[in-house]
Scaffold this motif. Structure first.
Motif, short mmCIF file in Angstrom:
data_model
loop_
_atom_site.label_atom_id
_atom_site.label_comp_id
_atom_site.label_asym_id
_atom_site.label_seq_id
_atom_site.Cartn_x
_atom_site.Cartn_y
_atom_site.Cartn_z
N ILE A 306 -36.15 17.48 11.64
CA ILE A 306 -35.32 18.56 11.10
C ILE A 306 -34.44 18.06 9.97
O ILE A 306 -34.32 18.71 8.92
CB ILE A 306 -34.49 19.19 12.23
CG1 ILE A 306 -35.42 19.96 13.19
CG2 ILE A 306 -33.43 20.12 11.65
CD1 ILE A 306 -34.73 20.54 14.39
N ASP A 307 -33.83 16.91 10.14
CA ASP A 307 -32.97 16.35 9.09
C ASP A 307 -33.78 16.05 7.82
O ASP A 307 -33.33 16.32 6.70
CB ASP A 307 -32.30 15.06 9.57
CG ASP A 307 -31.21 15.32 10.60
OD1 ASP A 307 -30.76 16.48 10.69
OD2 ASP A 307 -30.84 14.39 11.33
N LYS A 310 -34.65 19.30 5.96
CA LYS A 310 -33.49 19.82 5.22
C LYS A 310 -33.23 19.02 3.95
O LYS A 310 -32.89 19.60 2.91
CB LYS A 310 -32.25 19.79 6.13
CG LYS A 310 -32.30 20.78 7.28
CD LYS A 310 -31.05 20.65 8.14
CE LYS A 310 -31.05 21.66 9.28
NZ LYS A 310 -29.86 21.52 10.16
N ASN A 318 -31.90 28.66 2.20
CA ASN A 318 -31.18 28.05 3.32
C ASN A 318 -31.19 28.96 4.55
O ASN A 318 -31.28 28.48 5.69
CB ASN A 318 -29.74 27.74 2.92
CG ASN A 318 -29.65 26.64 1.88
OD1 ASN A 318 -30.52 25.77 1.81
ND2 ASN A 318 -28.62 26.68 1.05
N GLU A 319 -31.12 30.27 4.31
CA GLU A 319 -31.13 31.23 5.42
C GLU A 319 -32.45 31.18 6.18
O GLU A 319 -32.47 31.11 7.42
CB GLU A 319 -30.89 32.64 4.88
CG GLU A 319 -30.85 33.71 5.97
CD GLU A 319 -30.65 35.10 5.39
OE1 GLU A 319 -30.57 36.05 6.20
OE2 GLU A 319 -30.58 35.23 4.16
N LEU A 321 -34.74 28.74 6.16
CA LEU A 321 -34.96 27.43 6.75
C LEU A 321 -34.12 27.22 8.00
O LEU A 321 -34.60 26.68 9.01
CB LEU A 321 -34.66 26.33 5.73
CG LEU A 321 -35.17 24.93 6.08
CD1 LEU A 321 -36.68 24.93 6.12
CD2 LEU A 321 -34.66 23.91 5.08
N ALA A 322 -32.87 27.65 7.95
CA ALA A 322 -31.99 27.48 9.11
C ALA A 322 -32.53 28.20 10.33
O ALA A 322 -32.56 27.64 11.44
CB ALA A 322 -30.59 27.98 8.77
N LYS A 323 -32.98 29.44 10.14
CA LYS A 323 -33.52 30.22 11.27
C LYS A 323 -34.84 29.63 11.75
O LYS A 323 -35.10 29.53 12.96
CB LYS A 323 -33.72 31.68 10.87
CG LYS A 323 -34.16 32.56 12.03
CD LYS A 323 -34.28 34.01 11.62
CE LYS A 323 -34.52 34.90 12.84
NZ LYS A 323 -35.59 34.44 13.73
N LYS A 326 -34.15 26.40 13.62
CA LYS A 326 -33.41 26.69 14.86
C LYS A 326 -34.37 27.19 15.93
O LYS A 326 -34.31 26.77 17.09
CB LYS A 326 -32.32 27.73 14.59
CG LYS A 326 -31.53 28.12 15.83
CD LYS A 326 -30.48 29.17 15.50
CE LYS A 326 -29.72 29.59 16.74
NZ LYS A 326 -28.70 30.63 16.46
#
Length: 336
Positions: A306-307, A310, A318-319, A321-323, A326
């Motif tokens: 995950i790191d 990113k 970003n929205e 990718l974050a979802k 997660k």
């Protein structure tokens, strides 16, 4: 031509114990899933009947037995399948924490390879896999996402699949899993986006499992050549199945058999064209180059992956990718 029996294996939803309204919601969705599954199995038998040695009455009994618990015939095309599952997935996501619906991949042999590669795998792996397929590969609506972003999304899905293969599967199982997921990614790469952000995927059903490459789905050809007669037979079969009238089902099959045989006899050039069309499509999929926006990521642990994603990302919002990350993490680490 004889074709070995084919069973379309589909993982059914294992619902959680929830409050009464949620249980009712799950029950409705489960029935919808069962209707599609039953329709798929019925269609496989219906499609292959012309090439089997069983008498129409025996085929009819096989079909009728599928509906003893009240199922209804539901012939679902590949585009409709994807739309149904996308809608069901969205409804479930809004309702409760759940097990991800197992999408039926329209290409029969790829679907079979994926299902078999997941046998014995945890529910977490099933969830992460089918979530990746529905949210990274065969996405129906991508909104204002550019084609570059869509390809990056597919590339991200491949890295997630490879992480699962490397950390949760072993040996031939992992190999078959990645072969199936890579093929699905190629289906996705060839998707075509419309102006409204909807993506269509031209995925052929292909031969039944263990059938030769020259096998064709005669039902597709019957529908194309004689749409009115095809619709008439479908209507008769649906009514007979609803009533569980095996004699009427057998009569509908006899009528269908005569129609199919007339195409083999009088329009054999159309059969040969279907075989060629599938061969051309198959070659195109084989030659499809997969995007490598994300590659050579650290897959030694979920947190490292995950790191790394990113840090590498410069294409996806970003929205999104974050979802996406997660959900992937949640599915792989959930305890229930």
């Amino acid at each position: 031509m004889k074709v070995m029996a084919y069973t379309n294996a589909v993982n059914t939803v294992q619902g959680r114990h929830v409050q009464s309204k949620e249980e009712e919601f799950l029950s409705v969705a489960k029935k919808e899933q069962d209707a599609v599954t039953i329709g798929q199995e019925a269609r496989a038998l219906f499609d292959a009947q012309i090439q089997l040695q069983d008498a129409p009455e025996e085929i009819a009994q096989k079909i009728a037995s599928m509906f003893k618990d009240g199922g209804k015939l539901n012939f679902v095309g590949s585009e409709e399948q994807l739309a149904i599952r996308t809608e069901q997935q969205a409804r479930f996501d809004e309702a409760i924490e759940h097990n991800v619906l197992a999408s039926i991949i329209p290409h029969i042999q790829t679907n079979d390879k994926l299902v078999n590669s997941l046998k014995g795998a945890s529910q977490q792996v099933h969830d992460a896999t089918y979530s990746t397929i529905s949210k990274n590969f065969l996405v129906r609506n991508i909104g204002e996402m550019t084609e570059e972003q869509r390809q990056a999304m597919i590339s991200l899905g491949l890295e997630k699949a490879q992480f699962i293969a490397d950390n949760y599967l072993k040996g031939q199982q992992a190999k078959d899993y990645m072969e199936a997921m890579t093929t699905i990614a190629k289906f996705a790469v060839n998707g075509v986006k419309n102006d409204d952000g909807t993506v269509s995927y031209a995925i052929e059903k292909g031969p039944l499992v263990n059938a030769p490459d020259t096998y064709i789905h005669i039902d597709d050809l019957v529908k194309e050549v004689s749409p009115e007669k095809w619709q008439s037979v479908q209507a008769k079969l649906a009514v007979a199945t609803e009533k569980q009238d095996e004699q009427a089902i057998a009569e509908a099959f006899k009528e269908y058999q005569q129609l199919a045989q007339s195409i083999y006899t009088n329009r054999s050039h159309l059969v040969q064209q279907k075989i060629k069309d599938y061969s051309d499509w198959q070659q195109n999929i084989k030659n499809t180059v997969l995007p490598k926006y994300f590659s050579q990521l650290d897959k030694t642990s979920l947190s490292h992956l995950i790191d790394d994603i990113k840090t590498t990302n410069t294409w996806l919002s970003n929205e999104f990718l974050a979802k996406d990350l997660k959900d992937f993490q949640r599915y792989l680490t959930r305890t229930q």
